[in-house]
Write an enzyme that holds these catalytic residues in place. Structure first.
Site, mmCIF file in Angstrom:
data_model
loop_
_atom_site.group_PDB
_atom_site.id
_atom_site.type_symbol
_atom_site.label_atom_id
_atom_site.label_comp_id
_atom_site.label_asym_id
_atom_site.label_seq_id
_atom_site.Cartn_x
_atom_site.Cartn_y
_atom_site.Cartn_z
ATOM 1 N N ASN A 274 -56.991 -6.196 -25.734
ATOM 2 C CA ASN A 274 -57.663 -7.973 -25.232
ATOM 3 C C ASN A 274 -58.514 -7.733 -25.487
ATOM 4 O OD1 ASN A 274 -58.392 -6.165 -23.361
ATOM 5 N ND2 ASN A 274 -57.746 -5.783 -21.778
ATOM 6 N N ASN B 243 -52.599 0.440 -14.637
ATOM 7 C CA ASN B 243 -52.969 -0.240 -16.139
ATOM 8 C C ASN B 243 -54.711 -0.113 -16.454
ATOM 9 O OD1 ASN B 243 -52.980 -2.692 -17.166
ATOM 10 N ND2 ASN B 243 -51.103 -2.188 -15.791
ATOM 11 N N LYS C 10 -70.614 8.376 -0.213
ATOM 12 C CA LYS C 10 -71.677 7.840 0.846
ATOM 13 C C LYS C 10 -71.198 6.644 0.276
ATOM 14 C CE LYS C 10 -76.053 7.897 -0.534
ATOM 15 N NZ LYS C 10 -76.977 8.467 -1.689
ATOM 16 N N TYR D 110 -50.928 -9.972 -26.251
ATOM 17 C CA TYR D 110 -52.079 -9.053 -26.334
ATOM 18 C C TYR D 110 -51.965 -9.029 -28.090
ATOM 19 C CZ TYR D 110 -52.232 -6.435 -22.055
ATOM 20 O OH TYR D 110 -52.067 -6.699 -20.512
ATOM 21 N N LYS E 243 -47.939 -15.005 -19.363
ATOM 22 C CA LYS E 243 -50.046 -14.960 -19.368
ATOM 23 C C LYS E 243 -49.758 -14.231 -20.558
ATOM 24 C CE LYS E 243 -52.730 -11.795 -16.739
ATOM 25 N NZ LYS E 243 -53.117 -11.053 -15.988
ATOM 26 N N MET E 244 -50.985 -15.077 -21.247
ATOM 27 C CA MET E 244 -51.678 -14.456 -22.784
ATOM 28 C C MET E 244 -53.005 -14.089 -22.749
ATOM 29 S SD MET E 244 -51.752 -18.182 -24.683
ATOM 30 C CE MET E 244 -52.700 -17.430 -26.037
ATOM 31 N N LYS E 245 -53.245 -13.722 -23.601
ATOM 32 C CA LYS E 245 -54.786 -12.921 -23.520
ATOM 33 C C LYS E 245 -55.827 -14.175 -24.582
ATOM 34 C CE LYS E 245 -54.381 -9.344 -21.247
ATOM 35 N NZ LYS E 245 -54.598 -9.353 -19.775
ATOM 36 N N ASP F 16 -55.923 -15.347 -20.351
ATOM 37 C CA ASP F 16 -56.408 -14.676 -19.833
ATOM 38 C C ASP F 16 -58.254 -13.858 -20.655
ATOM 39 O OD1 ASP F 16 -58.239 -12.185 -17.924
ATOM 40 O OD2 ASP F 16 -56.154 -10.759 -17.861
ATOM 41 N N ALA F 17 -58.770 -13.521 -20.444
ATOM 42 C CA ALA F 17 -60.329 -13.694 -21.214
ATOM 43 C C ALA F 17 -60.838 -11.965 -20.678
ATOM 44 C CB ALA F 17 -61.834 -14.570 -21.009
ATOM 45 N N ASN F 18 -60.337 -11.526 -20.258
ATOM 46 C CA ASN F 18 -60.409 -9.640 -19.773
ATOM 47 C C ASN F 18 -62.081 -9.841 -19.164
ATOM 48 O OD1 ASN F 18 -57.302 -9.671 -21.003
ATOM 49 N ND2 ASN F 18 -58.297 -8.154 -19.100
ATOM 50 N N GLU G 213 -58.026 -17.070 -16.401
ATOM 51 C CA GLU G 213 -58.412 -15.405 -15.410
ATOM 52 C C GLU G 213 -59.597 -15.245 -16.130
ATOM 53 O OE1 GLU G 213 -56.423 -11.201 -15.435
ATOM 54 O OE2 GLU G 213 -55.356 -13.952 -15.352
ATOM 55 N N GLU H 182 -59.035 -8.786 -10.396
ATOM 56 C CA GLU H 182 -58.588 -7.237 -10.971
ATOM 57 C C GLU H 182 -59.458 -6.034 -10.555
ATOM 58 O OE1 GLU H 182 -57.707 -6.481 -15.110
ATOM 59 O OE2 GLU H 182 -57.003 -8.928 -14.602
ATOM 60 N N ASP I 9 -56.463 -5.508 -7.014
ATOM 61 C CA ASP I 9 -55.326 -4.122 -7.161
ATOM 62 C C ASP I 9 -55.755 -2.814 -5.985
ATOM 63 O OD1 ASP I 9 -54.035 -2.063 -8.643
ATOM 64 O OD2 ASP I 9 -54.194 -2.886 -10.788
ATOM 65 N N HIS J 46 -53.319 -8.022 -9.558
ATOM 66 C CA HIS J 46 -53.141 -7.454 -10.802
ATOM 67 C C HIS J 46 -52.061 -5.968 -10.954
ATOM 68 C CE1 HIS J 46 -55.214 -4.045 -13.690
ATOM 69 N NE2 HIS J 46 -54.074 -5.078 -14.936
ATOM 70 N N GLU K 1 -48.046 -9.472 -10.350
ATOM 71 C CA GLU K 1 -47.840 -9.931 -11.998
ATOM 72 C C GLU K 1 -46.466 -8.771 -12.522
ATOM 73 O OE1 GLU K 1 -50.888 -9.217 -15.396
ATOM 74 O OE2 GLU K 1 -51.375 -7.988 -13.701
ATOM 75 N N SER K 2 -46.575 -9.436 -13.395
ATOM 76 C CA SER K 2 -45.290 -8.165 -14.321
ATOM 77 C C SER K 2 -45.339 -7.486 -15.724
ATOM 78 C CB SER K 2 -44.045 -8.846 -13.901
ATOM 79 O OG SER K 2 -42.966 -8.055 -15.041
ATOM 80 N N TYR K 3 -45.246 -6.624 -15.972
ATOM 81 C CA TYR K 3 -45.481 -6.009 -17.432
ATOM 82 C C TYR K 3 -43.639 -5.835 -17.791
ATOM 83 C CZ TYR K 3 -50.707 -5.525 -16.277
ATOM 84 O OH TYR K 3 -50.737 -6.196 -16.224
#
Length: 390
Positions: free
Chosen positions: A20, A54, A101, A156, A182-184, A213-215, A239, A265, A292, A322, A341-343
């Site tokens: 990504n 992941n 803590k 990706y 969705k794409m990166k 999604d820019a991660n 995203e 996420e 997530d 996520h 989400e789905s992969y």
């Protein structure tokens, strides 16, 4: 009285050549945990399984140095519900977090989340019901959603992957029943990413069928440049533009981008989630929260996160987790989330849902199987059993 007789832990590779905007997955791993009980069903001990989503590596050190020893040393009855006939995930969670803590959530939340998943799987199996039904009865008003919205995550960066290959990937998701994909973005210059977006739009038709999604790659200036360029596309969402803890960036970006945005996420506690909805400029009428469960201390903590959202104008329907796995799918159905989400093609066998369960117009049903339903996904249950075999 129910007893946990053994807890096993293993590391499983989920490496792939994809990337990504921030990381590649060439050395990615996941932790797998098996919680073995003395309860027998169909002639076999009930075993609960868990793993981490992941994007975060296996948490073996934390599991074996702190969290698993605490469970092994605890009195058996302290881990059970009041009846003594089943595990109590909340008491088990409290035992794992003894002498921890506050703050500094980091990878600690991943280790706890792995065990928590296995505990809920075992708890529902002992009760003889699917987890989504158990959650609906205890926390979701009684009745689960009959189906869950899902989108296909992919797109990706990959060596040699041109626009034609990207289109073929997205076309394959559409052929398998996914309306939204969705794409990166952020791993290439803006003009190249815009060409990639437009190539995918040729396949999916409308911007509302595409999320990007820019991660967390962008600074504010870059995030705004992308926002301005993407406005005309009317995307499903934009995203994680900036660092997950930069709430000021997210809030400022909302002033420049009228379309839906998504993030969360990489926030691993209910306190971090609360700071996002307090200070991140997220808008309940259009934005999405992506916490997530498997990375953020598990379902016990997730219930706390969901409970605080109404105080800030959000509901569970604003939440699309996520992770792309069966635990989140159960939570989505049982606690009435906005989807999951789905992969379909990456992070196998941990991504994806039950075998022979079709996706229809980006919605999927859950199997009527006790626990999380891992046994209905043959490649996954085989991998987890082999990894944790003695």
């Amino acid at each position: 009285m129910v007893r946990i007789v053994e807890i096993r832990e293993a590391v499983v590779p989920i490496a792939s050549p994809i990337a990504n905007a921030y990381i590649d997955f060439s050395k990615m791993t996941a932790s797998v945990v098996a919680v073995v009980t003395d309860v027998v069903r169909d002639g076999k001990p009930v075993v609960g399984y868990g793993f981490n989503s992941n994007g975060r590596y296996a948490a073996s050190g934390l599991l074996n140095e702190r969290f698993l020893p605490r469970l092994r040393e605890a009195k058996a009855e302290s881990l059970l519900d009041d009846s003594g006939d089943n595990l109590d995930p909340h008491r088990i969670w409290a035992t794992m977090m003894t002498n921890e803590k506050p703050g500094g959530h980091g990878e600690r939340s991943v280790a706890v989340g792995v065990v928590d998943m296995a505990v809920w799987d075992a708890t529902a199996k002992i009760a003889g019901v699917p987890l989504y039904r158990l959650l609906a009865e205890r926390h979701g008003g009684g009745a689960p959603d009959e189906s869950v919205f899902v989108y296909a995550a992919g797109g990706y960066y990959h060596p040699g992957k041109d626009l034609s290959a990207l289109q073929d990937e997205m076309r394959s998701y559409r052929d398998r029943g996914y309306r939204v994909v969705k794409m990166k973005i952020g791993g290439a210059p803006l003009d190249e990413d815009l060409r990639r977006i437009e190539a995918v739009l040729e396949v999916v038709g409308e911007g509302r069928n595409l999320a990007v999604d820019a991660n967390g790659r962008f600074d504010l200036e870059t995030a705004i440049r992308y926002a301005e360029a993407m406005k005309p596309y009317d995307l499903f969402w934009y995203e994680e533009a900036g660092d997950p803890l930069d709430y000021a960036l997210q809030a400022e970006l909302a002033k420049h981008y009228p379309g839906p945005m998504a993030t969360g996420e990489n926030l691993f506690s209910h306190q971090d989630a609360r700071n996002l909805v307090r200070y991140g400029g997220m808008r309940p009428d259009r934005d999405w929260l992506q916490f997530d469960c498997a990375l953020s201390y598990g379902l016990v903590e997730y219930l706390r996160t969901l409970a605080l959202l109404p105080d800030y104008g959000f509901s569970s329907r604003n939440v699309i987790p996520h992770g792309g796995h069966q635990l989140s799918l159960n939570i989505a159905a049982g606690l009435h989330l906005g989807g999951n989400e789905s992969y379909p093609d990456v992070f196998a066998p941990f991504g994806g849902f039950a075998d022979d369960t079709p996706v229809e117009d980006s919605r999927v049903r859950l199997p009527d199987a006790p626990g999380i339903g891992f046994e209905k996904k043959s490649a996954l249950i085989r991998t987890m059993r082999e990894a944790t075999a003695t």
